[in-house]
Design a protein around this motif. Structure first.
Motif, PDB file in Angstrom:
ATOM      1  N   ARG A  37      81.636  65.311   6.312  1.00  0.00           N
ATOM      2  CA  ARG A  37      80.439  65.661   7.424  1.00  0.00           C
ATOM      3  C   ARG A  37      79.455  65.711   6.558  1.00  0.00           C
ATOM      4  N   ALA A  38      79.341  66.008   5.114  1.00  0.00           N
ATOM      5  CA  ALA A  38      78.211  66.036   4.281  1.00  0.00           C
ATOM      6  C   ALA A  38      77.462  64.982   4.079  1.00  0.00           C
ATOM      7  N   VAL A  39      78.303  63.670   4.060  1.00  0.00           N
ATOM      8  CA  VAL A  39      77.763  62.460   3.822  1.00  0.00           C
ATOM      9  C   VAL A  39      77.222  61.609   4.878  1.00  0.00           C
ATOM     10  N   LYS A  63      76.383  54.085   6.789  1.00  0.00           N
ATOM     11  CA  LYS A  63      75.672  55.015   7.455  1.00  0.00           C
ATOM     12  C   LYS A  63      76.105  55.714   8.339  1.00  0.00           C
ATOM     13  N   GLN A  64      76.084  56.846   8.729  1.00  0.00           N
ATOM     14  CA  GLN A  64      76.756  57.711   9.874  1.00  0.00           C
ATOM     15  C   GLN A  64      75.445  57.353  11.115  1.00  0.00           C
ATOM     16  N   ALA A 159      80.078  68.709  -1.126  1.00  0.00           N
ATOM     17  CA  ALA A 159      81.347  69.384  -0.932  1.00  0.00           C
ATOM     18  C   ALA A 159      82.321  69.458  -2.103  1.00  0.00           C
ATOM     19  N   GLY A 160      81.627  69.142  -3.210  1.00  0.00           N
ATOM     20  CA  GLY A 160      82.598  68.997  -4.479  1.00  0.00           C
ATOM     21  C   GLY A 160      83.466  67.611  -4.744  1.00  0.00           C
ATOM     22  N   LEU A 161      83.255  66.830  -3.787  1.00  0.00           N
ATOM     23  CA  LEU A 161      84.174  65.425  -4.014  1.00  0.00           C
ATOM     24  C   LEU A 161      83.453  64.441  -3.966  1.00  0.00           C
ATOM     25  N   VAL A 162      83.921  63.235  -4.618  1.00  0.00           N
ATOM     26  CA  VAL A 162      83.345  61.941  -4.510  1.00  0.00           C
ATOM     27  C   VAL A 162      84.693  61.087  -4.234  1.00  0.00           C
ATOM     28  N   LEU A 163      84.180  59.970  -3.171  1.00  0.00           N
ATOM     29  CA  LEU A 163      85.150  59.165  -2.650  1.00  0.00           C
ATOM     30  C   LEU A 163      85.150  57.922  -3.882  1.00  0.00           C
ATOM     31  N   ARG A 164      86.437  57.719  -4.375  1.00  0.00           N
ATOM     32  CA  ARG A 164      86.811  56.793  -5.356  1.00  0.00           C
ATOM     33  C   ARG A 164      87.386  55.573  -4.837  1.00  0.00           C
ATOM     34  N   GLY A 165      87.744  55.479  -3.663  1.00  0.00           N
ATOM     35  CA  GLY A 165      88.371  54.209  -3.064  1.00  0.00           C
ATOM     36  C   GLY A 165      89.485  54.708  -2.104  1.00  0.00           C
ATOM     37  N   TRP A 166      90.060  53.457  -1.828  1.00  0.00           N
ATOM     38  CA  TRP A 166      91.349  53.724  -1.006  1.00  0.00           C
ATOM     39  C   TRP A 166      92.267  52.382  -1.069  1.00  0.00           C
ATOM     40  N   VAL A 167      93.477  52.438  -0.597  1.00  0.00           N
ATOM     41  CA  VAL A 167      94.400  51.555  -0.582  1.00  0.00           C
ATOM     42  C   VAL A 167      94.996  51.019   0.839  1.00  0.00           C
ATOM     43  N   ALA A 168      94.605  49.986   1.282  1.00  0.00           N
ATOM     44  CA  ALA A 168      95.392  49.646   2.794  1.00  0.00           C
ATOM     45  C   ALA A 168      96.602  48.811   2.464  1.00  0.00           C
ATOM     46  N   LEU A 169      97.572  49.355   3.432  1.00  0.00           N
ATOM     47  CA  LEU A 169      98.743  48.676   3.506  1.00  0.00           C
ATOM     48  C   LEU A 169      98.974  48.133   4.863  1.00  0.00           C
TER      49      LEU A 169
END
Length: 206
Positions: A37-39, A63-64, A159-169
């Protein structure tokens, strides 16, 4: 594997509808929700890897609400872009396009911060206390596959976090990994970034 096959591999898992019973929200899941919600916008470099180790790289713009663009490296005639309503896979080599709705998708969590992530996601335990792993899927529809988002605890991020990526299966257990680097948050991004030329109208390259 061709660039088209590699890029298309992870799209269906990104647009799977996810609507499962809401579990109790964990503190980490609440932290992820706060981060999302902060991004309001984000840019990053990405490397996309398939299960055979083949890679493509490029730039991500978000972009939101509802907009995302995967701009692949020079020489790859493919574009994946969400324009606020739909997620498009565009192949300029053969003059083709495919469309999926983005509403309700696991990746849609990144595109609509008003979503309640606890409705369709849970936190996975990790060996690294500095990492939060969040898995989203719909157990009623295993054919949709699943996506696991990976966040790093980092005071520099919203909020003290950084998205580093994801894995799609996907349903056939084809795994595609996206790794992000050099993220920048809440930077100005033009809405024009999420427009595109129609590959069908322009025709295949000769």
């Amino acid at each position: 594997m061709t660039p088209r096959a590699l890029a298309l591999l992870f799209v269906p898992a990104l647009v799977a509808t996810a609507a499962v019973a809401a579990p109790a929200t964990s503190p980490d899941l609440a932290k992820v929700q706060e981060h999302l919600r902060a991004v309001q916008s984000m840019t990053a470099s990405f490397v996309q890897t398939d299960r055979n180790g083949k890679t493509l790289s490029g730039t991500l713009s978000l972009k939101q609400p509802g907009k995302i663009r995967f701009q692949y490296e020079k020489g790859v005639p493919i574009l994946i872009v969400a324009d606020g309503k739909s997620l498009w896979f565009l192949d300029y080599q053969v003059g083709q396009k495919q469309r999926w709705p983005i509403g309700g998708s696991p990746l849609g969590v990144l595109l609509d911060s008003s979503k309640d992530i606890s409705r369709f996601a849970h936190v996975n335990q990790t060996a690294d206390p500095g990492v939060i792993s969040v898995e989203a899927n719909d157990p009623k529809h295993p054919e949709y596959g699943r996506i696991t988002l990976v966040f790093e605890r980092n005071a520099a991020g919203p909020a003290g976090l950084v998205l580093r990526g994801w894995v799609a299966l996907d349903a056939q257990n084809n795994r595609t990994t996206i790794r992000l680097s050099n993220p920048k948050f809440n930077v100005p991004i033009s809405d024009g970034t999420f427009r595109f030329n129609d590959p069908v109208r322009s025709g295949p390259r000769k």
